[in-house]
Design an enzyme around this catalytic site. Structure first.
Site, mmCIF file in Angstrom:
data_model
loop_
_atom_site.group_PDB
_atom_site.id
_atom_site.type_symbol
_atom_site.label_atom_id
_atom_site.label_comp_id
_atom_site.label_asym_id
_atom_site.label_seq_id
_atom_site.Cartn_x
_atom_site.Cartn_y
_atom_site.Cartn_z
ATOM 1 N N GLU A 140 0.812 -1.223 0.000
ATOM 2 C CA GLU A 140 0.000 0.000 0.000
ATOM 3 C C GLU A 140 0.842 1.267 0.000
ATOM 4 O O GLU A 140 1.978 1.271 0.478
ATOM 5 C CB GLU A 140 -0.924 0.021 1.218
ATOM 6 C CG GLU A 140 -0.220 0.178 2.549
ATOM 7 C CD GLU A 140 -1.187 0.430 3.709
ATOM 8 O OE1 GLU A 140 -2.200 1.129 3.516
ATOM 9 O OE2 GLU A 140 -0.913 -0.065 4.812
ATOM 10 N N GLU A 239 -10.463 2.039 8.235
ATOM 11 C CA GLU A 239 -9.181 2.337 8.861
ATOM 12 C C GLU A 239 -9.104 3.837 9.104
ATOM 13 O O GLU A 239 -8.346 4.559 8.466
ATOM 14 C CB GLU A 239 -8.014 1.854 7.987
ATOM 15 C CG GLU A 239 -6.720 1.789 8.803
ATOM 16 C CD GLU A 239 -5.496 1.491 7.960
ATOM 17 O OE1 GLU A 239 -4.694 0.648 8.382
ATOM 18 O OE2 GLU A 239 -5.335 2.105 6.896
#
Length: 264
Positions: A140, A239
């Site tokens: 990521e 998140e």
């Protein structure tokens, strides 16, 4: 990042009580190879809560102190490699098939070229281990870490392409974190258009601020709709940092929409 008002092992049950049936975790231990008893306690907490673990980070170092992964850190490469089987082993016990490998900051002790070579080797090793249980490894972009080199979707895809070309593995995927992409100045819509077929997992937080959806200006619904239109059918993970308590901050998401039956 949610339910942090509770001890870690109580969070799976709290998520279940709040209406969720799937959870993800950053690495839940302070070392790369925790004691078997610690692993057993974590597995039991998730299992007894009746939730599905759908994402787990590999050990990423001391995150509060600024570490952002060991994948490209030559001096700690052995530590990451020791962690691979532990992480995938937890996944095997809990039915988790997605493992996030934070790339790591640039270091003064190594060149970017050397770090990228180590990263490609380590990601290939992790991918082969995950493949044993039909799992994937995720990479990521990250914001807020000045020495973390992967800022955009294109940065991540270059890493994945490098790993695939060098090792032939095909189970390293793009973790599309909408918040990180936006904060780093990437064109989120264009990234989705270009790389939707490479996405293995999605995470959301509003931008700016990294709070719950509705606290910023990021077009989360529009981006999720675009991912769905391109065929993404995986989980969308929360998140974000609640602006109040976790439960108070969940008012944006109706209880009926919190189960995996409503995933994109």
């Amino acid at each position: 990042m949610l339910f942090t008002e509770l001890p870690l092992l109580q969070r799976p049950a709290a998520a279940k009580e709040a209406g969720f049936d799937a959870v993800e975790f950053w690495w839940p231990f302070s070392s790369a190879v925790p004691a078997d008893s610690q692993v057993d306690e974590f597995v039991a907490a998730v299992d007894e809560a009746g939730v599905q673990l759908i994402g787990l980070n590999f050990f990423a170092g001391d995150m509060p102190s600024g570490d952002r992964g060991l994948v490209s850190w030559p001096a700690r490469s052995a530590e990451f490699r020791d962690n691979i089987d532990v992480t995938v082993g937890i996944g095997e016990r809990l039915g988790c098939r997605a493992f996030n490998a934070l790339y790591g900051n640039r270091t003064d002790e190594s060149t970017p070229v050397a770090q990228d070579e180590v990263a490609a080797e380590n990601l290939a090793l992790a991918a082969r281990a995950a493949a044993r249980i039909d799992g994937i490894v995720l990479v990521e972009p990250v914001s807020g870490a000045p020495r973390y080199p992967l800022l955009t979707a294109a940065d991540v895809i270059r890493v994945i392409d490098r790993v695939e070309a060098a090792s032939g593995v095909g189970n390293v995927k793009f973790l599309c974190d909408l918040y990180h992409l936006d904060v780093n100045g990437d064109d989120v819509a264009a990234a989705i258009e270009a790389y939707a077929d490479r996405v293995g997992h999605v995470q959301i937080a509003d931008s700016p601020g990294r709070g719950e959806p509705g606290t910023g200006t990021l077009d989360i619904d529009g981006h999720l709709a675009a991912l769905a239109a391109h065929g993404y059918r995986g989980y969308v993970a929360l998140e974000y940092k609640p602006t109040a308590g976790t439960l108070e901050g969940l008012s944006w998401l109706p209880s009926a929409a919190r189960s995996s039956a409503t995933r994109v």
